[in-house]
Design a protein around this motif. Structure first.
Motif, PDB file in Angstrom:
ATOM      1  N   GLU A  82       0.832  -1.209   0.000  1.00 59.56           N
ATOM      2  CA  GLU A  82       0.000   0.000   0.000  1.00 59.56           C
ATOM      3  C   GLU A  82       0.865   1.256   0.000  1.00 59.56           C
ATOM      4  O   GLU A  82       0.553   2.242  -0.675  1.00 59.56           O
ATOM      5  CB  GLU A  82      -0.934  -0.001   1.207  1.00 59.56           C
ATOM      6  CG  GLU A  82      -1.859   1.195   1.201  1.00 59.56           C
ATOM      7  CD  GLU A  82      -2.775   1.238   2.410  1.00 59.56           C
ATOM      8  OE1 GLU A  82      -3.413   2.293   2.597  1.00 59.56           O
ATOM      9  OE2 GLU A  82      -2.857   0.253   3.172  1.00 59.56           O
ATOM     10  N   ARG A 159     -11.884   7.393  -6.278  1.00 63.72           N
ATOM     11  CA  ARG A 159     -11.948   6.681  -5.003  1.00 63.72           C
ATOM     12  C   ARG A 159     -10.592   6.150  -4.534  1.00 63.72           C
ATOM     13  O   ARG A 159     -10.475   4.976  -4.159  1.00 63.72           O
ATOM     14  CB  ARG A 159     -12.942   5.522  -5.115  1.00 63.72           C
ATOM     15  CG  ARG A 159     -14.387   5.911  -5.301  1.00 63.72           C
ATOM     16  CD  ARG A 159     -14.954   6.821  -4.195  1.00 63.72           C
ATOM     17  NE  ARG A 159     -14.750   6.366  -2.846  1.00 63.72           N
ATOM     18  CZ  ARG A 159     -15.619   5.638  -2.148  1.00 63.72           C
ATOM     19  NH1 ARG A 159     -16.751   5.279  -2.682  1.00 63.72           N
ATOM     20  NH2 ARG A 159     -15.336   5.274  -0.918  1.00 63.72           N
ATOM     21  N   ASP A 161      -9.360   6.548  -1.843  1.00 62.29           N
ATOM     22  CA  ASP A 161      -9.526   6.192  -0.434  1.00 62.29           C
ATOM     23  C   ASP A 161      -9.747   4.691  -0.243  1.00 62.29           C
ATOM     24  O   ASP A 161      -9.600   4.178   0.858  1.00 62.29           O
ATOM     25  CB  ASP A 161     -10.691   6.975   0.170  1.00 62.29           C
ATOM     26  CG  ASP A 161     -12.002   6.739  -0.555  1.00 62.29           C
ATOM     27  OD1 ASP A 161     -12.043   6.963  -1.792  1.00 62.29           O
ATOM     28  OD2 ASP A 161     -12.983   6.332   0.087  1.00 62.29           O
ATOM     29  N   LEU A 162     -10.056   3.975  -1.318  1.00 61.53           N
ATOM     30  CA  LEU A 162     -10.267   2.531  -1.236  1.00 61.53           C
ATOM     31  C   LEU A 162      -8.976   1.734  -1.441  1.00 61.53           C
ATOM     32  O   LEU A 162      -9.007   0.504  -1.499  1.00 61.53           O
ATOM     33  CB  LEU A 162     -11.303   2.094  -2.277  1.00 61.53           C
ATOM     34  CG  LEU A 162     -12.711   2.653  -2.082  1.00 61.53           C
ATOM     35  CD1 LEU A 162     -13.617   2.230  -3.230  1.00 61.53           C
ATOM     36  CD2 LEU A 162     -13.277   2.200  -0.742  1.00 61.53           C
ATOM     37  N   SER A 164      -6.389   0.959   0.463  1.00 62.23           N
ATOM     38  CA  SER A 164      -6.062  -0.009   1.507  1.00 62.23           C
ATOM     39  C   SER A 164      -6.939  -1.248   1.384  1.00 62.23           C
ATOM     40  O   SER A 164      -6.443  -2.383   1.427  1.00 62.23           O
ATOM     41  CB  SER A 164      -6.236   0.635   2.885  1.00 62.23           C
ATOM     42  OG  SER A 164      -5.926  -0.301   3.890  1.00 62.23           O
ATOM     43  N   HIS A 165      -8.216  -1.046   1.232  1.00 65.88           N
ATOM     44  CA  HIS A 165      -9.152  -2.164   1.101  1.00 65.88           C
ATOM     45  C   HIS A 165      -8.843  -2.982  -0.155  1.00 65.88           C
ATOM     46  O   HIS A 165      -8.815  -4.213  -0.114  1.00 65.88           O
ATOM     47  CB  HIS A 165     -10.593  -1.646   1.067  1.00 65.88           C
ATOM     48  CG  HIS A 165     -11.609  -2.716   0.928  1.00 65.88           C
ATOM     49  ND1 HIS A 165     -11.867  -3.643   1.911  1.00 65.88           N
ATOM     50  CD2 HIS A 165     -12.410  -3.033  -0.104  1.00 65.88           C
ATOM     51  CE1 HIS A 165     -12.785  -4.478   1.497  1.00 65.88           C
ATOM     52  NE2 HIS A 165     -13.145  -4.139   0.271  1.00 65.88           N
ATOM     53  N   ALA A 166      -8.601  -2.311  -1.267  1.00 69.11           N
ATOM     54  CA  ALA A 166      -8.307  -3.007  -2.523  1.00 69.11           C
ATOM     55  C   ALA A 166      -7.007  -3.798  -2.418  1.00 69.11           C
ATOM     56  O   ALA A 166      -6.925  -4.943  -2.876  1.00 69.11           O
ATOM     57  CB  ALA A 166      -8.236  -2.006  -3.674  1.00 69.11           C
ATOM     58  N   THR A 167      -5.989  -3.204  -1.796  1.00 69.76           N
ATOM     59  CA  THR A 167      -4.709  -3.893  -1.624  1.00 69.76           C
ATOM     60  C   THR A 167      -4.891  -5.161  -0.802  1.00 69.76           C
ATOM     61  O   THR A 167      -4.429  -6.240  -1.182  1.00 69.76           O
ATOM     62  CB  THR A 167      -3.678  -2.955  -0.956  1.00 69.76           C
ATOM     63  OG1 THR A 167      -3.493  -1.813  -1.779  1.00 69.76           O
ATOM     64  CG2 THR A 167      -2.342  -3.651  -0.748  1.00 69.76           C
ATOM     65  N   ASP A 168      -5.577  -5.027   0.337  1.00 71.44           N
ATOM     66  CA  ASP A 168      -5.814  -6.197   1.190  1.00 71.44           C
ATOM     67  C   ASP A 168      -6.581  -7.276   0.448  1.00 71.44           C
ATOM     68  O   ASP A 168      -6.226  -8.458   0.509  1.00 71.44           O
ATOM     69  CB  ASP A 168      -6.584  -5.793   2.455  1.00 71.44           C
ATOM     70  CG  ASP A 168      -5.763  -4.962   3.424  1.00 71.44           C
ATOM     71  OD1 ASP A 168      -4.517  -4.982   3.326  1.00 71.44           O
ATOM     72  OD2 ASP A 168      -6.373  -4.292   4.284  1.00 71.44           O
ATOM     73  N   ALA A 169      -7.630  -6.885  -0.260  1.00 73.89           N
ATOM     74  CA  ALA A 169      -8.465  -7.863  -0.972  1.00 73.89           C
ATOM     75  C   ALA A 169      -7.673  -8.578  -2.062  1.00 73.89           C
ATOM     76  O   ALA A 169      -7.761  -9.804  -2.202  1.00 73.89           O
ATOM     77  CB  ALA A 169      -9.692  -7.170  -1.562  1.00 73.89           C
ATOM     78  N   ASP A 172      -4.945 -10.863  -0.481  1.00 71.76           N
ATOM     79  CA  ASP A 172      -5.601 -12.022   0.119  1.00 71.76           C
ATOM     80  C   ASP A 172      -6.088 -12.988  -0.960  1.00 71.76           C
ATOM     81  O   ASP A 172      -5.906 -14.196  -0.842  1.00 71.76           O
ATOM     82  CB  ASP A 172      -6.766 -11.569   1.001  1.00 71.76           C
ATOM     83  CG  ASP A 172      -7.389 -12.723   1.766  1.00 71.76           C
ATOM     84  OD1 ASP A 172      -6.624 -13.498   2.384  1.00 71.76           O
ATOM     85  OD2 ASP A 172      -8.621 -12.860   1.731  1.00 71.76           O
TER      86      ASP A 172
END
Length: 184
Positions: A82, A159, A161-162, A164-169, A172
């Protein structure tokens, strides 16, 4: 003192570019912004195009330094990835988000700065690939391209701001299904 004046010229160039864009910015605009004569500006840059390229180069170099620091941080992989991707986001946000002319400095298709942008993205790809390979990801080069493409998509959709969420998803998903992107 000359280094300070050089930085002043580049800072003034950036302000003019964000205000007027590449086509409408002139050396006279830069001189006025710095508070010096037109001929004084030519002591630091060869012309407007040189000033624009030097500004773009400086901004990309600063962002790349941040990406390198993130890549070598003592942190979990997702945090490092990230951080690397955030360097790309930082170029398109902040004071640049308000200017309709920012893409002239940060778009890989831009006439004056596209090559600088492409080298920057290639460097980010290398940092991502190395981080992923160290964690034994299958096809780290492809995974790095997907992460970069996702970041560009988040930027274009407004967006970031997404991230972190996109990286994690994505990380994973690739960990669970290492061959799911076999036909990329």
């Amino acid at each position: 003192m000359a280094a300070d004046r050089n930085a002043d010229v580049l800072d003034a160039t950036l302000r003019c570019l964000l205000r007027y864009g590449v086509r409408r910015t002139t050396v006279d605009d830069i001189a006025t912004e710095v508070g010096v004569s037109r001929s004084a500006v030519y002591q630091y840059v060869r012309g407007k195009d040189d000033a624009v390229r030097r500004v773009a180069d400086r901004l990309h170099a600063e962002a790349l330094a941040d990406a390198r620091a993130a890549a070598t941080a003592d942190a979990p992989l997702a945090t490092r990835v990230e951080g690397i991707l955030s360097a790309k986001v930082a170029l398109a946000t902040g004071p640049f988000a308000e200017s309709p002319h920012a893409t002239e400095l940060f778009d890989e298709q831009a006439r004056l700065c596209g090559d600088i942008c492409r080298v920057f993205t290639d460097e980010l790809h290398t940092l991502l690939t190395e981080a992923l390979a160290a964690q034994h990801f299958d096809r780290p080069e492809d995974t790095a391209r997907i992460l970069l493409a996702t970041t560009v998509g988040l930027l274009s959709s407004g967006r970031p701001d997404l991230l972190s969420h996109a990286t994690d998803a994505l990380l994973d998903g690739f960990r669970r299904h290492p061959n799911s992107h076999e036909h990329i």
